[in-house]
Write an enzyme that holds these catalytic residues in place. Structure first.
Site, mmCIF file in Angstrom:
data_model
loop_
_atom_site.group_PDB
_atom_site.id
_atom_site.type_symbol
_atom_site.label_atom_id
_atom_site.label_comp_id
_atom_site.label_asym_id
_atom_site.label_seq_id
_atom_site.Cartn_x
_atom_site.Cartn_y
_atom_site.Cartn_z
ATOM 1 N NE ARG A 196 -1.821 -2.311 2.794
ATOM 2 C CZ ARG A 196 -1.839 -3.593 2.348
ATOM 3 N NH1 ARG A 196 -2.753 -3.952 1.481
ATOM 4 N NH2 ARG A 196 -0.971 -4.475 2.783
ATOM 5 C CB THR A 197 3.585 2.506 2.187
ATOM 6 O OG1 THR A 197 2.860 2.237 3.372
ATOM 7 C CG2 THR A 197 4.322 3.823 2.344
ATOM 8 C CE LYS A 228 26.826 -3.737 -8.410
ATOM 9 N NZ LYS A 228 26.910 -2.826 -9.587
ATOM 10 N NE ARG A 245 7.560 1.401 5.023
ATOM 11 C CZ ARG A 245 6.453 0.668 4.790
ATOM 12 N NH1 ARG A 245 6.547 -0.616 4.516
ATOM 13 N NH2 ARG A 245 5.269 1.247 4.819
ATOM 14 C CG HIS A 290 4.046 4.397 8.538
ATOM 15 N ND1 HIS A 290 4.195 5.268 7.472
ATOM 16 C CD2 HIS A 290 3.645 3.211 8.005
ATOM 17 C CE1 HIS A 290 3.895 4.631 6.353
ATOM 18 N NE2 HIS A 290 3.564 3.383 6.649
#
Length: 247
Positions: free
Chosen positions: A35-36, A64, A85, A113
């Site tokens: 959703r986000t 890497k 996120r 959040h």
């Protein structure tokens, strides 16, 4: 911000598409999301901007050996803003320290959040018609829920809001259902538990049943950030209090 959101909701697509025209927004998702991530990318495109980024850090140069800070500095050369996120608490702040463009926190570990909080506030305002003078019951994995943490902190900015935060392993939430105007139900954050037995114990301790919802006020609303597992059975989806998909 909520007033702006309400106005923008009514704008025609052509008007929306001019707001971020010719901008590039980086969507950096170091942690799984549905959703986000999709809501941000849909919003970016609806506002006329282009989106770049990734939804899996395993396809980035971090694998890497590139540092997190160098990744952020590099992305700033390509984008006008960053949406991030990340599974680690404080990661958005770490990014903001080295970034030369705005950084939007789309969830950092179990910490916060804030953009979900904006959505929660908008849903509460639309659902019950106010952001003052109401009672909210938060049920679930409160300790690990960045959604509950952010919303609880922000609700202190409003007047006469009663908050009840319940861990179902330690207390029963049923006595509080009748007085609640809003019920926030959060899932068990399996990814935050080192002891998976504890996660399962918590999951088995609560399921919001049809009988539970029938104890609520008819005009009350159930909100949830989703995804859901057993805490919100599909049997309550058609009840008038269920508001999570509209949310």
């Amino acid at each position: 911000m909520l007033a702006t959101a309400a106005r923008m909701e009514k704008l025609k697509p052509a008007a929306k598409a001019k707001i971020l025209q010719h901008k590039i927004i980086a969507s950096l998702f170091f942690e799984p999301s549905t959703r986000t991530r999709l809501s941000f990318e849909a919003a970016i495109q609806a506002l006329g901007a282009h989106v770049i980024g990734f939804s899996d850090e395993n396809v980035t140069s971090l694998k890497k050996g590139e540092s997190f800070s160098d990744t952020i500095r590099m992305v700033c050369n390509y984008a006008d803003a960053i949406v991030i996120r990340h599974p680690e608490a404080g990661s958005a702040q770490r990014a903001a320290v080295v970034a030369t463009v705005p950084v939007i926190n789309a969830g950092d570990g179990a910490h916060a959040h804030p953009t979900q909080t904006v959505l929660d506030l908008f849903a509460i305002q639309q659902g019950i018609g106010r952001l003052d003078d109401f009672t909210i019951l938060m049920i679930g994995d409160i300790e690990h829920s960045r959604v509950a943490h952010s919303l609880s902190e922000t609700l202190h900015q409003f007047n006469n809001v009663t908050q009840r935060l319940i861990d179902p392993r330690q207390d029963s939430y049923t006595p509080y259902l009748k007085e609640a105007d809003v019920v926030l139900v959060t899932r068990v954050q399996d990814e935050r538990f080192e002891n998976k037995t504890e996660a399962e114990k918590l999951r088995q301790s609560y399921t919001l049943s049809v009988d539970d919802v029938k104890q609520m006020k008819p005009e009350a609303k159930i909100i949830a950030p989703l995804p859901r597992t057993s805490e919100l059975p599909t049997t309550i989806d058609t009840l008038p209090q269920a508001y999570y998909f509209q949310q």
